[in-house]
Design an enzyme around this catalytic site. Structure first.
Site, mmCIF file in Angstrom:
data_model
loop_
_atom_site.group_PDB
_atom_site.id
_atom_site.type_symbol
_atom_site.label_atom_id
_atom_site.label_comp_id
_atom_site.label_asym_id
_atom_site.label_seq_id
_atom_site.Cartn_x
_atom_site.Cartn_y
_atom_site.Cartn_z
ATOM 1 N N ARG A 120 0.810 -1.230 0.000
ATOM 2 C CA ARG A 120 0.000 0.000 0.000
ATOM 3 C C ARG A 120 0.836 1.269 0.000
ATOM 4 N NH1 ARG A 120 -2.648 -3.800 3.093
ATOM 5 N NH2 ARG A 120 -4.751 -4.337 2.339
ATOM 6 N N LYS A 142 1.726 11.133 -10.377
ATOM 7 C CA LYS A 142 0.761 10.307 -11.100
ATOM 8 C C LYS A 142 1.462 9.038 -11.544
ATOM 9 C CE LYS A 142 -2.876 12.956 -13.401
ATOM 10 N NZ LYS A 142 -3.352 13.386 -14.732
ATOM 11 N N GLU A 184 5.290 18.715 -24.717
ATOM 12 C CA GLU A 184 4.771 18.979 -23.377
ATOM 13 C C GLU A 184 5.254 20.332 -22.859
ATOM 14 O OE1 GLU A 184 2.635 17.510 -21.473
ATOM 15 O OE2 GLU A 184 2.437 15.441 -22.171
ATOM 16 N N LYS A 226 4.535 22.727 -13.764
ATOM 17 C CA LYS A 226 3.894 21.524 -13.239
ATOM 18 C C LYS A 226 4.003 21.456 -11.724
ATOM 19 C CE LYS A 226 2.993 16.720 -14.094
ATOM 20 N NZ LYS A 226 3.230 15.511 -14.910
ATOM 21 N N GLU A 236 -5.899 15.929 -8.804
ATOM 22 C CA GLU A 236 -6.612 16.351 -10.007
ATOM 23 C C GLU A 236 -8.091 16.604 -9.726
ATOM 24 O OE1 GLU A 236 -5.472 15.269 -14.457
ATOM 25 O OE2 GLU A 236 -6.744 13.731 -13.567
ATOM 26 N N ARG A 240 -5.337 20.885 -11.406
ATOM 27 C CA ARG A 240 -4.424 20.001 -12.121
ATOM 28 C C ARG A 240 -4.945 19.582 -13.491
ATOM 29 N NH1 ARG A 240 -0.654 15.188 -9.607
ATOM 30 N NH2 ARG A 240 0.315 14.596 -11.571
ATOM 31 N N ASN A 244 -3.789 18.713 -18.654
ATOM 32 C CA ASN A 244 -4.278 17.820 -19.694
ATOM 33 C C ASN A 244 -4.643 18.558 -20.975
ATOM 34 O OD1 ASN A 244 -4.256 15.145 -18.455
ATOM 35 N ND2 ASN A 244 -5.758 15.991 -17.026
ATOM 36 N N HIS A 247 -4.580 16.748 -24.252
ATOM 37 C CA HIS A 247 -4.375 15.324 -24.000
ATOM 38 C C HIS A 247 -5.593 14.454 -24.265
ATOM 39 C CE1 HIS A 247 -0.620 16.639 -22.426
ATOM 40 N NE2 HIS A 247 -0.300 15.475 -21.919
ATOM 41 N N HIS A 251 -4.516 11.161 -26.155
ATOM 42 C CA HIS A 251 -4.626 9.799 -25.634
ATOM 43 C C HIS A 251 -5.481 8.919 -26.545
ATOM 44 C CE1 HIS A 251 -3.594 11.075 -21.227
ATOM 45 N NE2 HIS A 251 -2.527 10.908 -21.983
ATOM 46 N N HIS A 263 4.158 9.684 -27.552
ATOM 47 C CA HIS A 263 3.230 10.489 -26.767
ATOM 48 C C HIS A 263 3.338 11.965 -27.145
ATOM 49 C CE1 HIS A 263 0.823 11.886 -23.415
ATOM 50 N NE2 HIS A 263 1.819 12.647 -22.994
#
Length: 358
Positions: A120, A142, A184, A226, A236, A240, A244, A247, A251, A263
């Site tokens: 965990r 992330k 990016e 960032k 997010e 946040r 994206n 994106h 994606h 990417h």
């Protein structure tokens, strides 16, 4: 370790530093202090670098466990993660041990997810070797893997103990991969720091020279953007989402193309799309929308894509920003003024797509 190191702090409930500079592996032992074991995840092209890092960890008292994983997106699967967990179990990894990811964004995403789920949550450190990884995947906590339904749909928010962005790795990075990472960076210019765009427009060649000062400034500026955003919104839940920008379509392109597209290339196309969508929605002026394509083309990045629209739209409907049956897009209300377009009409989306499909 080289003393010419920029240290960028990421605030939040579990603050950490991002180190940018050269000859950085010497900073790793301090981040894994107290660990009896250190798993080192890497792909075959980075075996030599991973072995050197493993040797340094051993010298610092952390017994290394090298784990080779498939390269690029092929390594970002639940099955590969499960093999890593089996290796940790066989080695007797405990809560005080650490996972180190050596590579680009795919390897560090995987390493972070392996660490987030093991017991965990154990410490992890990304050692980013690609420009894309430095400015995107390695920063922000992330972590995740891809599944058949889409990219990064399974994962966890799990901040690292620290991030190493060793600029030495860029010296041998293929130019096409360096340029892909700059997509990016350009995104950060549009959503938060227009000085990034000015730097690229002033001297595109310098912006793509891994040995020069301009690339370092671009990297540091993008990381600061960032760091500011994720420090305020780790999970997010609001701010946040602006990261994206571009994106949602990116994606979808990656999934439709079976993850054969880089990417950064998909993000470049997605960023142009986001600019056009902003313009057609009446949120952005024509000149700023056109600037998206112009800046990206200066770097040799793709700005058009001619895939089948129905399939892309279907894939976008499982985007992480979607709510119920409503698609949500990050758009611009002006340069460095991001906002959300909630539930746009399908016809508007298709009109924006026509601009990148031409």
């Amino acid at each position: 370790m080289n003393t010419d190191v920029t240290r960028i702090n990421v605030a939040g409930e579990r603050p950490y530093d991002v180190l940018v500079g050269r000859d950085l592996p010497g900073a790793l032992p301090a981040l894994v202090d107290g660990a009896a074991r250190a798993a080192v995840l890497y792909s075959a092209p980075l075996r030599a670098r991973a072995e050197a890092i493993a040797a340094g960890l051993a010298a610092a008292g952390a017994r290394p466990l090298p784990i080779e994983v498939p390269d690029a997106e092929a390594g970002k699967t639940v099955e590969v993660a499960a093999r890593c967990w089996d290796a940790l179990g066989a080695a007797g990894f405990t809560r005080t041990d650490v996972v180190v990811g050596v590579g680009g964004g795919a390897v560090t995403d995987l390493a972070g997810y392996v660490a987030a789920a093991w017991l965990r949550g154990v410490r992890w450190v990304p050692v980013s070797t690609s420009l894309l990884g430095m400015v995107d995947a390695a920063v922000g906590g992330k972590t995740g893997v891809n599944i058949a339904a889409g990219k990064n749909l399974v994962g966890a928010f799990h901040p690292p103990a620290g991030v190493l962005c060793d600029l030495d790795a860029l010296d041998t990075l293929p130019p096409v991969d360096l340029a892909a990472g700059l997509a990016e960076v350009v995104k950060c210019g549009f959503i938060a720091d227009p000085a990034i765009l000015d730097l690229v427009e002033r001297d595109p060649a310098a912006a793509a020279d891994p040995h020069g000062a301009v690339v370092r400034e671009l990297i540091e500026r993008a990381i600061r953007v960032k760091a500011h955003v994720v420090g305020a919104d780790l999970r997010e839940s609001g701010l946040r989402e602006i990261l994206n920008y571009g994106h949602t379509l990116a994606h979808a392109i990656e999934k439709v193309e079976g993850y054969t597209w880089r990417h950064g290339h998909a993000v470049a196309v997605g960023t142009v799309y986001a600019g056009e969508l902003s313009r057609l929605a009446g949120r952005l002026d024509d000149a700023t929308a056109a600037r998206h394509r112009a800046v990206l083309e200066l770097l040799g990045l793709p700005t058009s894509y001619a895939g089948e629209w129905a399939g892309l739209l279907k894939t976008m409907r499982v985007d992480k920003k979607a709510r119920a049956d409503r698609l949500r897009f990050v758009v611009l209300d002006g340069l460095a003024k991001p906002g959300i377009l909630d539930g746009p009409d399908d016809a508007l989306l298709e009109r924006a797509y026509a601009a990148v499909a031409a």
